[in-house]
Scaffold this motif. Sequence first.
Motif, mmCIF file in Angstrom:
data_model
loop_
_atom_site.group_PDB
_atom_site.id
_atom_site.type_symbol
_atom_site.label_atom_id
_atom_site.label_comp_id
_atom_site.label_asym_id
_atom_site.label_seq_id
_atom_site.Cartn_x
_atom_site.Cartn_y
_atom_site.Cartn_z
ATOM 1 N N ILE A 1 1.380 3.865 -3.569
ATOM 2 C CA ILE A 1 1.568 3.397 -5.085
ATOM 3 C C ILE A 1 0.583 2.864 -5.818
ATOM 4 O O ILE A 1 -0.580 2.418 -4.906
ATOM 5 N N SER A 2 -0.064 3.065 -6.440
ATOM 6 C CA SER A 2 -1.425 2.621 -6.697
ATOM 7 C C SER A 2 -1.862 0.743 -7.223
ATOM 8 O O SER A 2 -0.134 1.366 -8.669
ATOM 9 N N ASN B 1 0.564 -0.943 -15.129
ATOM 10 C CA ASN B 1 1.014 -0.589 -16.563
ATOM 11 C C ASN B 1 2.938 -0.357 -16.526
ATOM 12 O O ASN B 1 2.931 -0.454 -17.436
ATOM 13 N N ALA B 2 3.185 -0.774 -15.255
ATOM 14 C CA ALA B 2 4.387 -0.382 -15.780
ATOM 15 C C ALA B 2 5.026 -2.028 -15.609
ATOM 16 O O ALA B 2 6.545 -2.042 -15.879
ATOM 17 N N ASP C 1 0.815 8.613 -4.663
ATOM 18 C CA ASP C 1 -0.208 10.191 -4.442
ATOM 19 C C ASP C 1 0.062 10.261 -3.349
ATOM 20 O O ASP C 1 1.445 11.030 -2.795
ATOM 21 N N THR D 1 11.626 0.356 -13.156
ATOM 22 C CA THR D 1 10.944 1.998 -13.511
ATOM 23 C C THR D 1 10.809 1.465 -12.117
ATOM 24 O O THR D 1 10.497 1.124 -11.281
ATOM 25 N N LEU E 1 7.907 3.744 -9.819
ATOM 26 C CA LEU E 1 6.363 4.335 -9.858
ATOM 27 C C LEU E 1 6.740 5.563 -9.089
ATOM 28 O O LEU E 1 7.598 5.497 -8.067
ATOM 29 N N PRO E 2 5.308 6.180 -9.345
ATOM 30 C CA PRO E 2 4.863 7.456 -8.107
ATOM 31 C C PRO E 2 4.132 6.844 -7.741
ATOM 32 O O PRO E 2 3.869 5.650 -7.204
ATOM 33 N N SER F 1 9.537 1.593 -6.101
ATOM 34 C CA SER F 1 9.315 2.917 -6.016
ATOM 35 C C SER F 1 9.668 4.155 -6.127
ATOM 36 O O SER F 1 11.134 3.808 -5.757
ATOM 37 N N GLU G 1 -2.801 -0.013 -10.831
ATOM 38 C CA GLU G 1 -2.880 0.623 -11.618
ATOM 39 C C GLU G 1 -1.911 0.626 -12.549
ATOM 40 O O GLU G 1 -1.078 0.350 -13.738
ATOM 41 N N ASP G 2 -0.432 1.415 -11.707
ATOM 42 C CA ASP G 2 0.579 2.410 -11.942
ATOM 43 C C ASP G 2 1.268 0.812 -12.077
ATOM 44 O O ASP G 2 2.447 0.900 -12.743
ATOM 45 N N LEU G 3 1.974 0.366 -11.307
ATOM 46 C CA LEU G 3 2.100 -1.149 -11.131
ATOM 47 C C LEU G 3 1.809 -2.365 -12.166
ATOM 48 O O LEU G 3 2.757 -2.126 -12.844
#
Length: 380
Positions: free
Chosen positions: A126-127, A133-134, A121, A116, A118-119, A93, A129-131
């Motif tokens: 850490i979301s 998708n990555a 919020d 990768t 992760l961004p 992250s 969903e983002d994890l």
Amino acid sequence: MDHAATTPVDTAVVAAMLPFFSNEYGNPSSIHRWGQRADHAVTTAREDLANILNCGLDEIIFTSCGSESDNLALRGIALTARERGHGNHIIISSIEHPAILGTAQHLLKYHGFDVTILPVDQHGFISAEDLRNAIQADTFLVSIMYANNEIGVIQPILELAKIAHESNILFHTDAVQAAGQLPLNVNELGVDLMSLSAHKFYGPKGVGLLYARRDTLAHSHQTGGSQENGLRAGTLNVPLIVGMATALKIVTASQSQDNSKMRILRNKLIKSILDTIPESHLTGHPTYRLPNNASFVFKGIDGNELIIHLDLSSIAASSGSACKTGNPEPSNVLSALAIQPELSLGSLRLSIGRHTNESDIEYVQQVLPTVISNMRDNLQ
Ligand code: PLP
């Protein structure tokens, strides 16, 4: 007010360590009785730590610090994945400690791994969903910190680890800031690897550990002797290992009382700072944060100058991470939160400890608003 940088060593910890600097100075790898006595002390410490982490004795690897544990987790697992053909891609992250960010960058630049980042919020989360998708077909490791060192935000580790496991990916967490304040049962957390450092929980500096679930880690990043099942060469630091185990036992036993006390004091501090200092903002999440952490940004203030002014009033605090002292750039954490530069350069982290009392808080309440107001007046 800077316990996130380091904590005082508990007097009982010092007492437990002392014999191993003098009479009991054997090398635990020696087969004679002096060596065996040192080995026994290390085994007892390992048992105590394994009880708290709820893991096997062979799943604890002693290291020299939290940074080394993070390096061993990432580098060791990367080498193991390469050897086993488990992939080439790591996910971390954007608010990780430099020990993770730097190691991941090194693996990318010099060893051809893909990374990768992760961004997060606006609160630092850490979301899931983002994890999801990555994740790629060749991802072998996700490393996400348990609690952040600057803003104290606590990640939903169990949920994130489950997502990694659904794709047979290992999950590492840097629990260096969490240890002493949050539960460390590795099975309840669902993690495969976890880094700790003793000096953050009233133990000595220069000792840490990596928990590595059995059969996950096959390579060391430090070669030499066969200590720690060949996973970390180097003569074991007996006094410091004994000190780390003693410290973790002490803080675990009083954790719930300490946390309640710290939470009350910390909330009082946050409320009064936000109420009395204009253009002040809390960073991180209002409730999902370490009980000892209060972090802010103040408009138009230079964070490093603020630390010096507070020091002149005998208050130890930190701007961004302690590792970044002297660096006028906003930290990677504050940048990841997308805070505007005129605010992020004026960051302050106050981190209390189990011995902090009401009068310490009152003193900060008295000094900080005046210091900020004087600094702002001098700017005009
Ligand atoms: N990880 C986190 C989250 C930290 O806060 C720190 C220290 O501040 C480290 C790793 C590094 O630990 P050590 O100081 O033991 O190398």
